[in-house]
Design a protein around this motif. Structure first.
Motif, mmCIF file in Angstrom:
data_model
loop_
_atom_site.group_PDB
_atom_site.id
_atom_site.type_symbol
_atom_site.label_atom_id
_atom_site.label_comp_id
_atom_site.label_asym_id
_atom_site.label_seq_id
_atom_site.Cartn_x
_atom_site.Cartn_y
_atom_site.Cartn_z
ATOM 1 N N SER A 31 0.881 -1.041 0.184
ATOM 2 C CA SER A 31 0.104 0.158 0.064
ATOM 3 C C SER A 31 0.764 1.272 -0.094
ATOM 4 N N VAL A 32 1.962 1.049 0.715
ATOM 5 C CA VAL A 32 2.918 2.377 0.612
ATOM 6 C C VAL A 32 3.313 3.001 -0.727
ATOM 7 N N ALA A 33 3.307 1.727 -1.450
ATOM 8 C CA ALA A 33 3.901 2.250 -2.947
ATOM 9 C C ALA A 33 2.970 3.030 -3.839
ATOM 10 N N ALA A 34 1.590 3.110 -3.371
ATOM 11 C CA ALA A 34 0.551 3.583 -3.774
ATOM 12 C C ALA A 34 0.572 5.266 -3.442
ATOM 13 N N LEU A 35 1.136 5.579 -2.517
ATOM 14 C CA LEU A 35 0.824 6.825 -1.503
ATOM 15 C C LEU A 35 1.322 8.041 -2.685
ATOM 16 N N PRO A 36 2.427 7.954 -3.579
ATOM 17 C CA PRO A 36 2.916 8.957 -4.428
ATOM 18 C C PRO A 36 1.753 9.283 -5.526
ATOM 19 N N LEU A 37 1.220 8.177 -5.962
ATOM 20 C CA LEU A 37 0.362 8.354 -7.096
ATOM 21 C C LEU A 37 -1.100 8.949 -6.514
ATOM 22 N N LEU A 38 -1.630 8.402 -5.254
ATOM 23 C CA LEU A 38 -2.645 8.942 -4.612
ATOM 24 C C LEU A 38 -2.557 10.335 -4.218
ATOM 25 N N VAL A 39 -1.475 10.818 -3.847
ATOM 26 C CA VAL A 39 -1.017 12.289 -3.426
ATOM 27 C C VAL A 39 -1.476 13.097 -4.678
ATOM 28 N N MET A 40 -0.973 12.601 -5.698
ATOM 29 C CA MET A 40 -0.949 13.669 -7.047
ATOM 30 C C MET A 40 -2.442 13.540 -7.546
ATOM 31 N N TYR A 41 -3.035 12.169 -7.290
ATOM 32 C CA TYR A 41 -4.381 12.215 -7.830
ATOM 33 C C TYR A 41 -5.323 12.999 -7.010
ATOM 34 N N THR A 42 -5.139 13.157 -5.485
ATOM 35 C CA THR A 42 -6.043 13.745 -4.923
ATOM 36 C C THR A 42 -5.775 15.332 -5.038
ATOM 37 N N ILE A 43 -4.764 15.996 -5.125
ATOM 38 C CA ILE A 43 -4.654 17.300 -5.633
ATOM 39 C C ILE A 43 -5.194 17.496 -6.695
ATOM 40 N N VAL A 44 -4.857 16.984 -7.806
ATOM 41 C CA VAL A 44 -5.422 17.388 -9.106
ATOM 42 C C VAL A 44 -6.880 17.072 -9.328
ATOM 43 N N GLY A 45 -7.366 15.808 -8.727
ATOM 44 C CA GLY A 45 -8.525 15.414 -8.787
ATOM 45 C C GLY A 45 -9.430 16.576 -8.098
ATOM 46 N N LEU A 46 -9.150 16.711 -6.852
ATOM 47 C CA LEU A 46 -10.108 17.448 -5.946
ATOM 48 C C LEU A 46 -10.087 19.172 -6.680
ATOM 49 N N TYR A 47 -9.022 19.610 -7.678
ATOM 50 C CA TYR A 47 -9.212 20.665 -8.086
ATOM 51 C C TYR A 47 -10.196 20.815 -9.162
ATOM 52 N N LEU A 59 -13.971 9.243 -6.006
ATOM 53 C CA LEU A 59 -13.767 8.244 -4.897
ATOM 54 C C LEU A 59 -13.312 6.954 -5.700
ATOM 55 N N LEU A 60 -14.416 6.359 -6.535
ATOM 56 C CA LEU A 60 -14.044 5.220 -7.507
ATOM 57 C C LEU A 60 -12.826 5.365 -8.290
ATOM 58 N N GLY A 61 -12.499 6.570 -8.701
ATOM 59 C CA GLY A 61 -11.134 6.795 -9.576
ATOM 60 C C GLY A 61 -9.901 6.482 -8.717
ATOM 61 N N ALA A 62 -10.066 7.015 -7.249
ATOM 62 C CA ALA A 62 -9.121 6.861 -6.297
ATOM 63 C C ALA A 62 -8.874 5.233 -5.998
ATOM 64 N N LEU A 63 -10.052 4.435 -5.921
ATOM 65 C CA LEU A 63 -9.983 3.109 -5.705
ATOM 66 C C LEU A 63 -9.353 2.362 -6.846
ATOM 67 N N ALA A 64 -9.637 2.789 -7.915
ATOM 68 C CA ALA A 64 -9.229 2.055 -9.378
ATOM 69 C C ALA A 64 -7.691 2.281 -9.287
ATOM 70 N N LEU A 65 -7.036 3.493 -8.965
ATOM 71 C CA LEU A 65 -5.570 3.817 -9.248
ATOM 72 C C LEU A 65 -4.977 3.081 -7.962
ATOM 73 N N TYR A 163 6.058 8.046 -15.149
ATOM 74 C CA TYR A 163 4.808 8.170 -15.757
ATOM 75 C C TYR A 163 3.810 7.569 -14.664
ATOM 76 N N GLY A 164 4.033 6.506 -14.024
ATOM 77 C CA GLY A 164 2.855 6.047 -13.126
ATOM 78 C C GLY A 164 2.548 6.700 -11.829
ATOM 79 N N PHE A 165 3.672 7.539 -11.402
ATOM 80 C CA PHE A 165 3.580 8.363 -10.057
ATOM 81 C C PHE A 165 3.031 9.610 -10.634
ATOM 82 N N SER A 166 3.197 9.971 -11.653
ATOM 83 C CA SER A 166 3.061 11.613 -12.095
ATOM 84 C C SER A 166 1.899 11.984 -13.147
ATOM 85 N N LEU A 167 2.285 11.319 -14.316
ATOM 86 C CA LEU A 167 1.393 11.381 -15.557
ATOM 87 C C LEU A 167 0.057 10.888 -15.432
#
Length: 314
Positions: A31-47, A59-65, A163-167
């Motif tokens: 699960s720790v490996a997903a943290l950077p990806l979820l951080v980026m998704y959270t910031i951009v997605g909430l905007y 929320l479903l997109g976060a779960l999928a990623l 690519y996986g953690f940012s783009l």
């Protein structure tokens, strides 16, 4: 400083050695490996959702990623058996070795079931573009480990992780929420180099093992040039950020998270050793987690306050 360092490492060791079922579940899921990806998704997605944390698609997109990250890492676990065995026998210190507590069969079923769950969630979301990008990333994650083994190809492997953690999370938000193109470009420009630097630090932390088993990562390939590359990436990360800020103001939301990453990498650069790279990753992860919680709470409060004010005025 020493006391802080010891406390951070002790907390990580406690998390890695906990016998609770939930802790074991998090470990086999990586699960720790997903943290950077979820951080980026959270910031951009909430905007893109107007800071609506409870947006169903968000929320479903976060779960999928998250499931995508778990599946890709789960596949990698299946073929890193020899690496883990060597690390254990050599006494090389790392946060966790899955084979010390899970069988290969357990790792296999974790991968299979997670992949099925991912397919179900993506189908439930029903967004074709998002489904395509998830399928592409899933395939990329497979060939990263086997059969092509991109992990063993200098620069290409690091760029795949970048690519996986940012783009990936940024493009996911763009497709899921019909995001602004200029904001998407700006977010990408601002994050690609800091993410690349983080991926490079992860390779440095594993360089001792990689050299012993013959894995040729970017960090191994660069050799003595590594510190110079880190310096260049730090400088151009700042340059790219200001270019991104010119493209779209929304990248100001990234400032706390980029500062965390770049500051810790700068500290490693100033006192550089391979052994300190692992600690740098731990510090980045711990601080990102804290700020992510604060960011989510602030977004929820902002959205609810804006709703109340809108109701009061109209």
């Amino acid at each position: 400083m020493g006391d802080t360092r010891d406390r951070t490492l002790k907390n990580m060791e406690l998390l890695s050695s906990s016998k609770s079922s939930f802790a074991k579940f998090l470990r086999i899921q990586r699960s720790v490996a997903a943290l950077p990806l979820l951080v980026m998704y959270t910031i951009v997605g909430l905007y893109f959702t107007g800071f609506n944390f409870f947006h169903v698609t968000y929320l479903l997109g976060a779960l999928a990623l998250y499931l995508l990250s778990v599946a890709v890492n789960g596949y990698n676990n299946l073929f890193d058996v020899e690496e883990d065995k060597l690390a254990i026998s050599s006494g090389i210190q790392k946060a966790n070795y899955l084979l010390k507590e899970f069988t290969w069969r357990q790792l296999k079923w974790n991968f299979v079931l997670t992949s099925i769950a991912l397919a179900c969630v993506v189908f439930l979301i029903g967004n074709l573009e998002f489904a395509i990008i998830c399928a592409f990333t899933y395939a990329l994650g497979i060939i990263y480990t086997r059969p092509i083994r991109l992990k063993n190809r200098p620069l290409i492997g690091t760029l795949s992780n970048t690519y996986g953690f940012s783009l990936l999370p940024i493009l996911s938000c763009f497709f899921l929420f019909n995001g602004e193109l200029t904001a998407t470009i700006a977010f990408s420009l601002a994050t690609v180099l800091p993410t690349f630097a983080g991926c490079l630090i992860a390779e440095i932390a594993d360089r001792e093992i990689d050299r012993k088993i013959g894995t040729r990562t970017t960090a191994c390939w660069l050799g003595t040039r590594l510190k110079t590359v880190i310096k260049a990436v730090l400088i151009f990360s700042v340059v790219f950020y200001f270019v991104a800020l010119f493209v779209h103001w929304a990248v100001v939301l990234l400032i706390p998270f980029l500062v965390i990453i770049l500051y810790e990498i700068y500290k490693l650069y100033m006192d550089f050793t391979d052994k300190k790279a692992d600690y740098t990753l731990l510090k980045i992860g711990a601080n990102l987690s804290k700020f992510l919680v604060v960011y989510i709470i602030a977004a929820i409060l902002y959205h609810e306050l804006a709703a109340v004010l809108h109701t009061s005025i109209f």
